[in-house]
Design an enzyme around this catalytic site. Structure first.
Site, mmCIF file in Angstrom:
data_model
loop_
_atom_site.group_PDB
_atom_site.id
_atom_site.type_symbol
_atom_site.label_atom_id
_atom_site.label_comp_id
_atom_site.label_asym_id
_atom_site.label_seq_id
_atom_site.Cartn_x
_atom_site.Cartn_y
_atom_site.Cartn_z
ATOM 1 N N ASN A 160 0.811 -1.217 0.000
ATOM 2 C CA ASN A 160 0.000 0.000 0.000
ATOM 3 C C ASN A 160 0.850 1.275 0.000
ATOM 4 O OD1 ASN A 160 0.881 0.494 2.612
ATOM 5 N ND2 ASN A 160 -0.869 -0.555 3.527
ATOM 6 N N CYS A 199 -7.964 -2.571 -6.374
ATOM 7 C CA CYS A 199 -7.178 -2.679 -5.151
ATOM 8 C C CYS A 199 -8.151 -2.323 -4.039
ATOM 9 C CB CYS A 199 -5.960 -1.765 -5.194
ATOM 10 S SG CYS A 199 -6.280 -0.103 -5.808
ATOM 11 N N GLY A 239 -9.077 1.644 -5.748
ATOM 12 C CA GLY A 239 -8.960 1.550 -7.197
ATOM 13 C C GLY A 239 -8.445 2.822 -7.842
ATOM 14 N N TRP A 240 -7.639 3.578 -7.079
ATOM 15 C CA TRP A 240 -7.084 4.760 -7.746
ATOM 16 C C TRP A 240 -5.563 4.852 -7.634
ATOM 17 C CZ3 TRP A 240 -10.963 7.824 -4.373
ATOM 18 C CH2 TRP A 240 -10.576 7.772 -3.011
#
Lengths: 550, 651
Positions: B267, B330, B333-334
C-alpha cells in the site's frame, strides 16, 4: 600423444542441444582434438556450434535411464546442455571432454595447431614493439633510455627483454635495484604524460623486511624521475595493514625516512582467491533464475564484485589525478607488481591518454601493460567462474580491468573508438583462443615456446578491416581531454554484456545498436553527397563567371 | 539574504557564496561570481521538507529537500535570518488554497485560443474511439453525467452494453467509494478488455446481484472467452483484513465464471517509507558499494517496482495471449489499479509508447479516473500520510522498460523526468485536485495551461533517436524478462540522483544521436537546395556548346574520387556555407574541430525549452542542471580537482 587416443567416441547422432533462450535442437555431435562440434541436421536452418575444449570450465554428466546428459559450463560463462542417447557414448564423450579440456601441456593447445583461413596482412606479433613505443617517447623527452639489461631474461624473468628506465641510471645500478625488489621487478616507465611531463612508473614491493633494509640505487632511480623541488606519490595497491604484514616475509614498502620526497598512499585492492571467489559468487547470482528481487540484490552485494570494480577504478583515478592535477610523478606497486599494479597503471592511462581509447592504442596498452609487463595470463585465466579447483593463482584480474574499462566506456560513450564487443572479445580470448597471444605467463615463457613463430597473434586477426568493423564504436568522436569517470556506487553498474550475456535475449539491444549504426551511416552518406554537390556547384558557378567575363 | 553559502553535497569543501531571494513562487539563489552568476531556482511547490540544523561557527545551516529529489544545503550567516527564511518557506511550501499555486499565476504568454488548443491536445473520447469503442459490446453510460453515481469518476464512462443503468448503480453501491467496474483498455483484435473498479463491499458474506451481473456483462462483452480474471493487486493479507471492515474481495463461489487472483503490491504507506529509505541511501556521503547495494535492497524499492511490473505483465498476457478480459482493483482503485492498468496498456499497445499516446495514457488511467494527485503529491497542505510516490513508480516502470527495449519508445528519459517534475511543480493545471469534478469546479482549463501542450511544443527534445515505428519491438505486445537477473532492474540515478550530475555518464548517447539526426536533417535540406541550384545553373547553360557540358559530365564522374584538384573553391564560398549551416560544415576540414562543434551544438539543442524560457518557466535552472552542461558533456578540465580528490581519496 595422439588426440585420437583420447576420443573413443568421435561422433554421436541424435544429440539434443539445450541453451537458454533457444529452442532445443537435435543434431550430430563430433569431437576433435580441440573442438566440440555440434551441427543440427535441419536443412532449413543448419546450425553449427564450435566450442574449444579449452573454453570448457567444467562439465558434469548424469543419466536418466540410458539417456545421458552432459552439462558444459564455459569460461565465457555460457552453459549448454547436451542430451546424448546411449550410455557408453555418453560416458566416452564425457571423459574425452574432461581430459581434452584440462590438458596440461601448453604446446598441445589449439593455437599450435590452428591454421588461419584469412590472408595475413600484418603480423600482430610485430605490431607493438617496444622500440616503436620508445621512439615516440624520445620525440618528446630525452630523459629516458631503452635498457637491454634483461635481454636474456636473466635479471628479471617476468620482464620483457627491453625496458624504459631513467637515462641517469646505468645497467649496473639497475641490477642492484633488481635485487631490492620482489621478483626483481625494478621500477620502469609505464606512462609519460605529455601535457606536463609527469610520469608513472611501476614495480614490485621493495624488500625492506622487518629491519628496514634500504637500497641507495633504488632511491636514486625513483628520485631521478622527480623535477627539482617536486614531490611524488607512491601508490601502494595494498592496505597499510597488508603492506606491514608483508615485511615479515621480507617484503615491505618505502620508508618515509629514505624516500622523503615521496608521499605514500595505501589502497586496498584485493587479489587472488578473493577475486576468484567474488567472480564465482557473482556468476552464481546471475545464473539464479528465481524471481526474487531481494535475493538478487543481496547476492550481488555479497559477491563484492562491484566493490572490487569501485576500488580499482578509484585507485586508477587517484593515480591519474596525481599526475594530471597535482603535477606529480607516480610510482605504483603492490606485492609482485603483476596484478593490481597493472590494473591501476593501465586504467590511469585510459583516463589520461586519448590514444589508449583508440583500437590500436588500446591493443598497444594491453601488450605493454599486461603481456610484456608479465601478467601471468596462463595462471590467472586457467579457470573461470565454474571451476572447482581451489588453486591460489587463478584470479579474474584481467576481467576486472576490462570491466573497469567498460564502466568508463559507459560513462563516456563517445570517447572510445572501440565498443563493448571489443572488450568482450578480449575477455574470451584471454581465457580460450585459437591465437597464441595470451598463452604463457610472461615474455620469457613466450619466447621459449616460440609463440611468434608457431602461433598466430590475435592482433593479426583483429586488425583486419573485416573484423574491425564489428568492434568500432559508431558514435566515436576523438576526445583529446582527460576523462574523469564517476566512481560513486550509483555510477557503477553490473556489466550485463558479460555476466548476463547468456541469460537474456539480446535481440532488442542488438536492434538498438543496428539503428545507431544506421543513423550514423546515413549522416555520413549525406555529408559525402553534400560535399560533392557543393563542389559541383562551385565549379559550375566558376564556369558561369568565366562565360560572363571571358 | 546576502552572503549565503550553497554547499555541494558531494564535497563539503566546495561551496559557493551568493544571495538568497524569496519570491511569491520561488526560492532563488544567485551566485556572487561576477561573470557566471549562476542561478538556482526552486519552486515552492517542489519543496518537500525544510530542516533547520544546529547553528555552527560558520552560520546556520538550512536543508531543503525537494520532491524532484533535489537537496539544497544552505548556510545562512545570521541565525535570525535563517529563522525568518525557515518560517517563510514553511508557510510558502504548504499552500492551503488552490489559488495560491503557481499555475494560477504562471503565464507562458499564450493567448486564449492557444490555451484552449493546448487543452484539446489530449482528447479521451478520441482515444476510446481509437481503441474501437463504443461498439457492439461497449457503450458510454451517462449515469455519472453530473457525478451523481461516483464523484471521483469522469462523466463519461464506458461500460458493457448489457449493463443497464440499474446494474451500474446497483454495482456502484456495492463498491468502495462507488467506483463501479468501468473500461480502461479495450483490445480491438480479440475483444478482451481491462476494466477497473474499487474493492467490493463483500465483508464476510455480503453479495450483490447487480455487481455479479456487472461482472457477467464484462465477460459477455468478450464472446471469445468463457471467464474473466479478477485481479486484486493487494497482498492477500491486506485484502482479508479489509473484510472485517465490510470490504474485501470477490468470492469465486458467488460470481460465475471468474478466476480470482491476488498480486501483492504493497500500500501507499509502505511505498512512501520505501522511497524514503532509498533516498536516504542516495544521500549517503561517499557510501561503499556494500552500503549502497545493501541500502537499496533494504529499501525494497526495486522489489516494489518489480511487483507492479509483474502485475502489468500478468494482465497484458491474459489479454493478448489468452484473450481473457480482466477486472483490476485494489482498495479504492485509484493507486495500484492505475499503476497496473497503465503498465498493462503500455505493454499491450504500441500507441501508448509514442509521445502523444503516453500523454493520453496518463490522462486516461490517472487523471480521468480520479487518481488523487493533490493528496498523493502534497500540492496543498494536507495529511502527510496521504503522500506517496504512486505515479513515480509507474514512471520508473516505464524507464525500466525503456532500458530493456531501447527502440520501443518514441520518447526519451528526459520526457519522463520532466513529467515527474511537473506532477509536483503545480505549474500546469493538468495534475491539480483529486478528481475531474474538482477540476471542473475550479475551472482549471480556463485558468491554467496544459503541460501536454508545452511538452508537445518542445517534442524535438523528448524524442528517442533510436525509435523507429517499423522495428519489431515497436509493434505489438512487449514481453519483458521478469527474473531480476534477466531483466536487470537498475537503480535509476538519472531520476533519484538527478541533481548530482557528477554521478551521471558524462556523455549522452541520446543527445549525441539527436544532434546527429538534426544535422542529418539539415544536410537533407541543403542537398535539396543544392540540387535545385545545380539544376537551375545547368538549365541556363543548356544553350551552350556541347564541349562544355561534356567537361561537366566528366567532373561529375570525378566527384567522389578526387577531392583536391577540383576543389578550386574560394574561401569566400566556404564562409557562406558556414553561415547557412553553422552546425558543423562537413567540407570544412579538421575532424577534431568538427567533433567539438558537434558537441557544443548538441549542448545548445539539448534543452532549448529550458534555456529559452528561463525567465518564465520555473525550475528552469534546476532542470537544466541535468542536461549535459559544459563541464559535463565535454569532460574534464573543469570537473573540479577538489571534488575528484574528495571522491577518490575517501575511504
Amino acid at each position: 600423444m595422439e588426440f585420437a587416443e583420447l576420443i573413443k567416441t568421435p561422433r554421436a547422432d541424435n544429440v539434443v542441444l539445450h541453451r537458454p533462450f533457444h529452442a532445443a535442437v537435435e543434431g550430430t555431435l563430433c569431437l576433435t582434438g580441440h573442438h566440440l562440434i555440434f551441427s543440427s541436421r535441419r536443412r532449413d536452418n543448419a546450425e553449427e556450434l564450435w566450442l574449444l575444449h579449452s573454453n570448457i570450465d567444467s562439465s558434469e554428466k548424469r543419466f536418466v535411464g540410458s539417456l545421458g546428459t552432459i552439462v558444459i559450463k564455459c569460461k565465457d560463462l555460457r552453459i549448454i546442455q547436451l542430451d546424448i542417447p546411449g550410455m557408453e557414448e555418453c560416458l566416452n564423450i564425457a571423459s574425452s571432454i574432461e581430459v581434452l579440456s584440462t590438458l596440461d601441456s601448453v604446446t598441445l593447445m589449439y593455437p599450435f595447431f590452428y591454421r588461419p583461413m584469412f590472408e595475413l596482412v600484418e603480423d600482430g606479433w610485430r605490431s607493438f614493439l617496444p622500440d616503436k613505443e620508445f621512439e615516440l617517447l624520445s620525440s618528446v623527452t630525452d630523459e629516458w633510455r631503452l635498457s637491454c639489461i634483461n635481454r636474456d631474461f636473466s635479471v628479471c624473468p617476468s620482464y620483457p627483454p627491453v625496458v624504459i628506465v631513467p637515462k641517469c641510471i646505468n645497467d649496473e645500478e639497475l641490477r642492484k635495484v633488481a635485487l631490492f625488489r620482489h621478483g626483481s621487478r625494478f621500477p620502469v616507465l609505464s606512462y609519460y604524460h605529455r601535457k606536463n611531463g609527469m610520469i608513472m612508473m611501476r614495480s614490485s614491493q621493495p624488500l625492506t623486511g622487518t629491519n628496514g633494509r634500504r637500497c641507495k640505487e633504488d632511491e636514486k632511480l625513483i628520485n631521478a624521475t622527480l623535477r627539482p623541488g617536486k614531490r611524488g606519490y607512491i601508490i601502494d595497491t595494498r592496505s597499510l595493514n597488508v603492506a606491514q604484514q608483508a615485511r615479515a616475509k621480507g617484503g615491505g614498502f618505502e620508508q618515509e625516512v629514505h624516500y622523503p620526497q615521496w608521499r605514500r598512499i595505501h589502497k586496498g585492492i584485493e587479489r587472488f582467491n578473493i577475486l576468484q571467489e567474488s567472480l564465482i559468487k557473482l556468476v552464481e547470482a546471475c545464473n539464479d533464475q528465481s524471481h526474487n528481487m531481494d535475493r538478487w540484490l543481496s547476492k550481488l552485494e555479497a559477491s563484492n564484485w562491484l566493490t572490487h570494480v569501485k576500488e580499482i577504478l578509484t585507485t586508477a583515478c587517484l593515480a591519474a589525478q596525481c599526475i594530471d592535477r597535482e603535477g606529480a610523478s607516480v610510482l605504483v606497486h603492490g606485492t609482485e607488481g603483476t596484478d593490481s599494479t597493472l590494473q591501476v597503471t593501465s586504467l590511469a592511462q585510459i583516463i589520461l591518454d586519448p590514444r589508449c581509447r583508440t583500437i590500436r592504442g588500446f591493443e598497444s596498452l594491453v601488450v605493454r601493460e599486461w603481456l610484456q609487463a608479465g601478467h601471468p595470463f596462463q595462471q590467472r585465466c586457467a579457470q573461470s567462474a565454474y571451476s572447482n579447483s581451489k588453486q591460489k593463482w587463478e584470479a579474474p584480474v584481467f576481467l576486472l580491468f576490462l570491466d573497469c574499462v567498460w564502466q568508463i566506456l559507459r560513462q563516456f560513450p563517445c570517447s572510445f573508438e572501440f565498443n563493448e564487443q571489443f572488450l568482450i572479445m578480449l575477455f574470451e580470448h584471454a581465457y580460450a583462443s585459437q591465437f597464441g597471444t595470451f598463452l604463457g605467463n610472461n615474455e620469457n615463457e613466450r619466447a621459449k615456446l616460440k609463440l611468434p613463430q608457431k602461433t598466430m597473434s590475435l592482433w593479426s586477426w583483429v586488425n583486419r578491416t573485416e573484423e574491425l568493423s564489428r568492434f568500432q564504436n559508431p558514435i566515436y568522436e576523438a576526445n583529446s581531454l582527460v576523462i574523469w569517470p564517476a566512481v560513486a556506487p550509483q555510477s557503477l553498474q553490473l556489466w550485463a554484456g558479460v555476466f548476463l550475456r547468456w541469460n537474456r535475449p539480446s535481440k532488442y539491444l542488438d536492434e538498438a545498436q543496428e539503428e545507431m549504426v544506421k543513423i550514423i551511416n546515413y549522416n555520413k552518406e549525406l555529408q559525402a553527397k553534400v560535399k560533392v554537390l557543393r563542389r559541383h556547384l562551385a565549379e559550375l558557378e566558376a564556369d558561369e563567371r568565366m562565360r560572363e567575363n571571358p | 539574504v546576502e552572503n549565503v553559502r550553497l554547499l555541494d553535497r558531494l564535497s563539503s569543501r566546495k561551496a559557493v557564496l551568493g544571495t538568497l531571494y524569496l519570491t511569491a513562487t520561488h526560492v532563488i539563489f544567485v551566485e556572487n561570481g561576477s561573470e557566471t552568476r549562476k542561478e538556482t531556482w526552486v519552486l515552492h511547490s517542489q519543496i518537500s521538507s525544510i530542516e533547520k540544523q544546529a547553528t555552527t561557527a560558520t552560520g546556520c545551516p538550512l536543508l531543503i529537500r525537494c520532491k524532484n529529489f533535489q537537496v539544497i544545503q544552505l548556510v545562512i550567516p545570521q541565525e535570525r535570518d535563517c529563522h525568518d527564511v525557515y518560517i517563510s518557506l514553511i508557510r510558502l511550501a504548504r499552500p492551503v488554497k488552490y489559488e495560491e499555486l503557481y499555475c494560477f499565476s504562471f503565464n507562458p504568454k499564450l493567448d486564449k485560443e492557444e490555451r484552449e488548443q493546448g487543452w484539446k491536445l489530449v482528447d479521451l473520447t478520441e482515444e476510446y474511439s481509437r481503441m474501437g469503442v463504443p461498439n457492439n459490446y461497449w457503450q458510454i453510460c451517462d449515469v455519472n453525467r453530473d457525478y451523481g453515481v461516483c464523484d471521483s469518476y469522469p462523466t463519461e464512462v464506458y461500460v458493457p452494453k448489457s449493463a443497464t443503468a440499474h446494474i451500474i448503480v446497483g454495482s456502484s453501491k456495492f463498491r468502495s467509494r462507488r467506483r463501479f467496474p468501468a473500461l480502461s483498455y479495450y483490445c480491438k483484435d480479440n475483444n478482451a478488455s481491462i476494466c477497473r473498479s474499487s474493492q467490493p463491499l463483500s465483508g464476510f458474506s455480503a453479495r450483490c446481484l447487480e455487481d455479479e451481473q456487472m461482472l457477467q456483462a464484462i465477460r459477455k462483452a468478450n464472446p471469445g472467452s468463457d471467464f474473466i480474471y479478477v485481479v486484486d493487486t493487494r497482498p492477500k493479507l491486506n485484502a482479508m483484513a479489509n473484510r472485517a471492515a465490510g470490504k474485501g474481495y470477490e468470492n469465486e463461489d458467488n460470481y460465475s465464471n471468474i478466476k480470482f487472483q491476488f498480486i501483492g503490491i504493497e500500500n501507499i504507506h509502505v511505498m512512501r517509507n520505501s522511497l524514503q529509505k532509498m533516498l536516504e541511501v542516495c544521500e549517503l556521503k561517499s557510501p561503499s558499494m556494500s552500503d549502497f547495494l545493501w541500502g537499496l535492497e533494504n529499501s525494497g524499492w526495486l522489489k516494489h517496482i518489480k511487483a507492479i511490473m509483474d502485475a502489468g505483465i500478468f494482465i497484458a498476457k491474459a489479454v493478448a495471449e489468452e484473450g481473457v478480459s480482466v477486472l483490476v482493483h485494489c482498495s479504492d482503485g485509484w493507486d495500484r489499479t492505475a499503476q497496473v492498468c497503465s503498465v498493462a496498456s503500455l505493454l499491450l499497445d504500441p500507441y501508448y509508447r509514442t509521445m502523444k499516446g503516453f500523454m493520453v495514457l496518463i490522462e486516461k488511467d490517472w487523471v480521468s479516473f480520479g487518481h488523487k494527485f493533490n493528496h498523493r503529491y502534497g500540492n496543498l497542505d494536507g495529511d502527510p500520510k496521504e503522500i506517496s510516490p504512486v505515479i513515480d513508480q509507474f514512471i520508473e516502470c516505464v524507464w525500466q522498460l525503456m532500458e530493456q527495449f531501447p527502440c520501443a519508445f518514441e520518447f526519451n528519459e528526459r520526457f519522463l523526468i520532466h513529467i515527474q517534475h511537473h506532477i509536483y511543480s503545480c505549474q500546469f493545471g493538468n495534475f491539480l485536485c483529486n478528481s475531474q469534478k474538482e477540476r471542473r469546479e475550479l475551472k482549471i482549463q480556463e485558468r491554467t495551461y496544459s503541460l501536454w501542450a508545452q511538452l508537445w511544443k518542445n517534442r524535438a527534445d523528448y524524442l528517442n533517436p533510436l525509435y523507429r515505428s517499423d522495428r519489431s519491438q515497436t509493434q505489438g505486445t512487449l514481453h519483458p524478462q521478469i527474473a531480476p537477473c534477466n531483466f536487470l532492474y537498475k537503480f535509476w540515478s538519472g531520476m533519484y540522483n538527478r541533481f548530482e550530475k557528477g554521478l551521471h555518464p558524462r556523455q549522452s548517447v541520446t543527445d549525441y544521436l539527436m544532434a546527429v539526426k538534426e544535422e542529418t536533417q539539415q544536410l537533407e535540406e541543403e542537398l535539396e537546395v543544392l540540387g535545385e541550384r545545380l539544376a537551375n545553373l545547368q538549365k541556363s547553360q543548356l544553350g551552350d556548346i556541347k564541349v562544355k557540358s561534356k567537361q561537366q559530365d566528366r567532373s561529375k564522374q570525378l566527384g567522389l574520387s578526387t577531392s583536391n584538384n577540383s576543389l578550386a573553391n574560394t574561401p569566400q564560398e566556404y564562409s557562406n556555407d558556414l553561415k547557412s549551416f553553422p552546425s558543423r560544415s562537413p567540407s570544412q576540414g579538421d575532424e577534431e574541430d568538427s567533433a567539438l562543434i558537434l558537441t557544443q551544438d548538441n549542448l545548445k539543442s539539448s534543452d532549448p525549452d529550458l534555456s529559452a524560457n528561463s525567465d518564465q518557466e520555473s525550475g528552469v535552472e534546476d532542470l537544466s542542471c541535468r542536461s549535459p552542461s559544459g563541464g559535463g558533456c565535454l569532460p574534464s578540465e573543469d570537473s573540479g580537482k577538489d571534488s575528484d580528490e574528495a571522491v577518490f581519496l575517501a575511504g
